[in-house]
Design an enzyme around this catalytic site. Structure first.
Site, PDB file in Angstrom:
ATOM      1  CG  HIS A 165     -32.013   5.205  52.145  1.00 24.85           C
ATOM      2  ND1 HIS A 165     -32.876   6.256  52.001  1.00 24.85           N
ATOM      3  CD2 HIS A 165     -30.983   5.454  51.298  1.00 24.85           C
ATOM      4  CE1 HIS A 165     -32.385   7.121  51.118  1.00 24.85           C
ATOM      5  NE2 HIS A 165     -31.239   6.649  50.660  1.00 24.85           N
ATOM      6  CD  GLU A 214     -31.409   4.215  40.846  1.00 23.88           C
ATOM      7  OE1 GLU A 214     -32.041   5.070  40.171  1.00 23.88           O
ATOM      8  OE2 GLU A 214     -30.694   4.526  41.820  1.00 23.88           O
ATOM      9  CG  ASP A 257     -35.241   1.052  50.262  1.00 21.10           C
ATOM     10  OD1 ASP A 257     -36.153   1.110  51.087  1.00 21.10           O
ATOM     11  OD2 ASP A 257     -34.135   0.527  50.498  1.00 21.10           O
TER      12      ASP A 257
END
Lengths: 330, 325
Positions: A136, A60, A85
Site C-alpha cells: 500500500h 481493477e 499498488d
C-alpha cells in the site's frame, strides 16, 4: 487565490470537469456513496448521480478495462485505483489495450482515460494509511513510463493537482495520474481563482538558485525546498525543478537549469534502480554533459520493498540524504 | 422497441454465405501465410464458422463486438470487407488499420468491431465497457464478447462477467469452446466440462448450444441478445465447437496434442456441410444456388488478394505516427 488542500484540489478538478462535460464519469471502488477511501470523490455522487459516479466491485482489471471500452465509445472515464499498488491487476488492460489502441487502429479510435492512483509513503502521519507497508505504499510511476502510448503525471502541489488533473481529463490519451497520498491532507497552498489548467509536458522551476539543480517529483519537491531553505544559511543556492509530467518529459527546462548550475541531484520516492531518475540522468548525460561540473547524483528509496511502520523512514530519500548529496557535489 | 431477427429463408441464406465467406477467407489466408506472403501468425477460424454467423445475424453496425486472437471470422460476419482485411493481413496501407494492426489486432470502429486481441481474456472488460456506454446513452445496442474455453480461466473474464451481471449490462458473453486452450485440452485446463456452469456463479443464465449448428447458435443468440436489449442483463452463451486447423496456421507447429480420430470425428460434423444438407433437404437452396455462392465468394477472394498484393506498404516515415492521439 484560495487556500486549498491537495485532496480538495483533486476533488475540485473532478467537480469542475464533470460540470463542464457530461461525458466525464468517475468509476472505482467506493468512489460514489463513500466519496472515495481518501475522500477525493466526495459529493460527486450527490451532484452527478449513479450514472456518472459508479461504485464497482473490487475488480481493477474489470473496471479499468470497462473504462477503456467506455472511452473507445466516446466517454471520458476517470478511474480511481484505490492504492497505486493495486494497478498491477489492471496492468494488462492499460499496457496492452489502452496504450496501443490509437496506434493499432491508426487513429480510428483512441482512449481518453484518466487513471488516478494514490501512491507513495505517507510519512507525515496525517491522514489515512501511515506506514501501511509493502502493498500500500509503492511509487510505481516508472512502470508506466516504459509503455509508449501512456502519459504519466505527478503533481506535487494543490495548484498542480487541480490544473494537471483538469488537463489530464481533457487529454485524448490514457493518462496515469499519480497523487502522493501523504500530501492529501498535509499539502495546503493557494490555488488561482477561476479556471486553472496546467498543460501536460511542462516542468516548473519551483525555486530558482545557482549552485545545484535538484530535480524532484511528488512529495520530494517539498522535501527539496526545505533543504534549499536550510542551505541558504550556508550560502548554498539550490534550484528546484519539478517535471510534473514524466511522459511527455519537459527536457528543456531540466537541461536549461543544469546548464546554469552545472550540478544535478535527482530525487524521487521510488527505488533508484531503473527509476525515473535514471531516465533524467541519461537525458542530462546525453544532452547536457558538457555543462556538468560534477557527477549526477540520485537520492531515491532503497532497492527493497517498502517496509511497514516507522521502519520505512530508514529506506526513504530524506532531507538529510538530499543535503549530503548536494554537499558532495560542491 | 427493438425488433428480433426471425429465421427466414433469407436469413438462412445470409448465414450460409457468411460461413462460406469465412471458410474460404481462412483457407486462403492460411495458404498465403504458409507460402510466406502474410507475415506473423494467423489463428484461423475454420470449423467454428457457425458461431460468428449465427450470433452476428442478430447484430447491426451499432452493436459492438470484442474478438480474440482468432478473430477474422468475427469481422467478416460483422460486415468486414475482404479487400481491406487481406490488405491488413499483408500489412498494407490500405488495410483496416492501415497496416498497423495485423491479424491479431484487426478492428473496425465503423462496424462496431472493437478489436481482435492478442491477449487471451483481453476482450471481456472492453465489451463490458462498451455495454456500459450503451446503457449510459440509453440505446438498445448490445455488446457481444467472444472468448474461448482458454480465456474462461482468465481473471479478466471473471471480473467483467461479475460486473456485467451486477449492473445488468447489455452484453452477451459468447464462449467458443473449441476444447483447447492453445495446445492444452479442456480436460487438462479446467475441472468442468461446461463453461456455462460458471454463469450461475455470476448470476446470469448459462446456455449451451451446438456450435457446429448455425441454427442452434442463432436461436441461442436470439434469446440472449433480446434479453440484453431489453435491459435484463447478460447471458453466457456457450457454443461447443472445434478448430479444424492447428492453434496457429493450418498445420501449425506439428505438435502432437490431439488424435487424427478426434479431428475426423469433428470434421464429420462440419458446420457448413451440415447446414447445406439441411438447406437442400428443406428445399431452401438448390445445389446450383449453393455452388453459385462458392463461385461468387471465390471471385471476391481472388480480387481481394490481388488488391492486397498490389496495395502499397505504409510509408516508413509514418511508422512513429499515432502513438499518441
Amino acid at each position: 487565490m484560495t487556500e486549498t488542500l491537495y485532496i480538495q484540489a483533486i476533488n475540485q478538478a473532478l467537480h469542475e470537469e464533470m460540470e463542464r462535460d457530461a461525458e466525464v464519469i468517475v468509476i472505482g471502488l467506493d468512489v460514489a456513496r463513500q466519496g472515495g477511501l481518501f475522500g477525493a470523490t466526495r459529493k460527486l455522487y450527490d451532484r452527478f448521480g449513479a450514472d456518472r459516479v459508479i461504485d464497482t466491485p473490487i475488480s481493477e482489471a474489470g473496471f479499468t478495462g470497462a473504462a477503456i471500452g467506455m472511452a473507445m465509445e466516446g466517454m471520458r472515464p476517470v478511474v480511481e485505483i484505490q492504492f497505486a499498488d493495486f494497478v498491477t491487476v489492471a496492468f494488462d488492460q492499460l499496457s496492452t489495450v489502452a496504450a496501443k489502441m490509437h496506434f493499432m487502429t491508426r487513429g480510428a479510435t483512441h482512449v481518453p482515460l484518466v487513471v488516478r492512483m494514490p501512491y507513495g509513503v505517507n510519512v507525515s502521519g496525517e491522514g489515512y494509511m501511515t506506514g501501511a507497508g509493502p502493498h500500500h505504499s509503492q511509487s510505481p510511476e516508472n512502470w508506466f513510463c516504459h509503455v509508449a502510448g501512456l502519459k504519466v503525471v505527478m503533481p506535487s502541489s494543490p495548484a498542480d493537482a487541480l490544473g494537471l488533473l483538469k488537463s489530464a481529463i481533457r487529454d485524448e490519451n490514457p493518462v496515469m495520474f499519480f497523487e502522493q497520498k501523504g500530501l492529501y491532507y498535509t499539502s495546503r497552498a493557494e490555488i488561482p481563482d477561476g479556471e486553472h489548467l496546467v498543460p501536460l509536458g511542462r516542468a516548473q522551476v519551483k525555486r530558482t538558485g545557482s549552485d545545484v539543480t535538484v530535480i524532484a517529483t511528488g512529495a520530494m519537491v517539498m522535501q527539496a525546498i526545505a533543504v534549499a531553505e536550510k542551505l541558504d544559511a550556508d550560502g548554498i543556492s539550490l534550484e528546484i525543478v519539478d517535471p510534473r509530467t514524466l511522459v511527455p518529459l519537459d527536457r528543456e527546462t531540466i537541461l536549461t537549469s543544469v546548464a546554469k548550475t552545472g550540478r544535478a541531484v535527482i530525487t524521487h520516492e521510488a527505488p533508484a534502480t531503473a527509476g525515473f531518475g535514471a531516465e533524467i540522468s541519461a537525458v542530462i548525460a546525453e544532452h547536457g554533459f558538457a555543462d556538468l561540473k560534477a557527477p549526477i547524483r540520485r537520492v531515491c528509496a532503497l532497492d527493497m520493498p517498502v517496509p511497514p511502520g516507522s521502519m520505512v523512514r530508514a529506506t526513504m530519500p530524506t532531507q538529510g540524504r538530499i543535503e549530503a548529496a548536494v554537499r558532495e557535489l560542491l | 422497441m427493438f425488433v428480433t431477427v426471425e429465421l427466414t429463408n433469407d436469413v438462412l441464406k445470409d448465414m450460409h454465405r457468411c460461413m462460406v465467406q469465412i471458410r474460404r477467407f481462412e483457407e486462403t489466408a492460411g495458404k498465403l501465410m504458409e507460402d510466406g506472403k502474410i507475415p506473423g501468425a494467423l489463428h484461423l477460424y475454420v470449423g467454428e464458422e457457425a458461431i460468428a454467423s449465427g450470433v452476428m445475424a442478430h447484430l447491426s453496425k451499432e452493436d459492438q463486438i470484442t474478438s480474440t486472437h482468432r478473430g477474422h471470422g468475427h469481422l467478416i460476419a460483422k460486415g468486414g470487407e475482404f479487400d481491406r482485411m487481406f490488405a491488413e493481413l499483408f500489412g498494407k496501407a490500405t488495410g483496416y488499420c492501415k497496416g498497423k494492426g495485423g491479424s491479431m489486432h484487426i478492428s473496425n470502429m465503423d462496424l462496431g468491431m472493437l478489436g481482435a486481441n492478442g491477449i487471451v481474456g483481453g476482450g471481456p472488460p472492453i465489451a463490458t465497457g462498451a455495454a456500459f456506454s450503451n446503457k449510459f446513452r440509453k440505446t438498445d445496442n448490445v455488446a457481444c464478447c467472444f472468448f474461448g474455453d482458454g480465456a474462461s480461466n482468465e481473471g479478466s473474464l471473471h471480473e467483467a462477467a461479475n460486473m456485467a451481471a451486477l449492473f445488468k449490462l447489455p452484453v452477451v458473453f459468447v464462449c467458443e469452446n473449441n476444447g483447447f486452450g492453445e495446445y492444452t485440452s479442456q480436460a487438462n485446463h479446467q475441472a468442468i466440462v461446461d463453461v456455462a456452469d460458471r454463469a450461475q456463479g455470476y448470476g446470469m443464465p448459462g446456455v449451451i448450444v451446438d456450435g457446429m449448428d448455425a441454427v442452434a447458435v442463432f436461436e441461442g443468440a436470439r434469446e440472449a441478445i433480446a434479453r440484453a436489449r431489453a435491459g435484463d442483463g447478460p447471458t453466457l452463451l456457450e457454443c461447443k465447437t472445434y478448430r479444424f486447423y492447428d492453434h496457429v496456421g493450418v498445420r501449425g507447429m506439428g505438435l502432437s496434442y490431439r488424435s487424427d480420430e478426434e479431428v475426423e470425428f469433428w470434421k464429420k460434423r462440419d458446420p457448413i456441410d451440415q447446414f447445406e444438407a439441411k438447406l437442400r433437404e428443406q428445399n431452401i437452396m438448390a445445389e446450383a444456388e449453393i455452388q453459385a455462392v462458392y463461385e461468387q465468394v471465390a471471385a471476391e477472394i481472388e480480387a481481394a488478394v490481388q488488391f492486397a498484393e498490389e496495395s502499397p506498404m505504409p510509408d516508413p516515415s509514418t511508422i512513429t505516427e499515432d502513438v499518441y492521439a
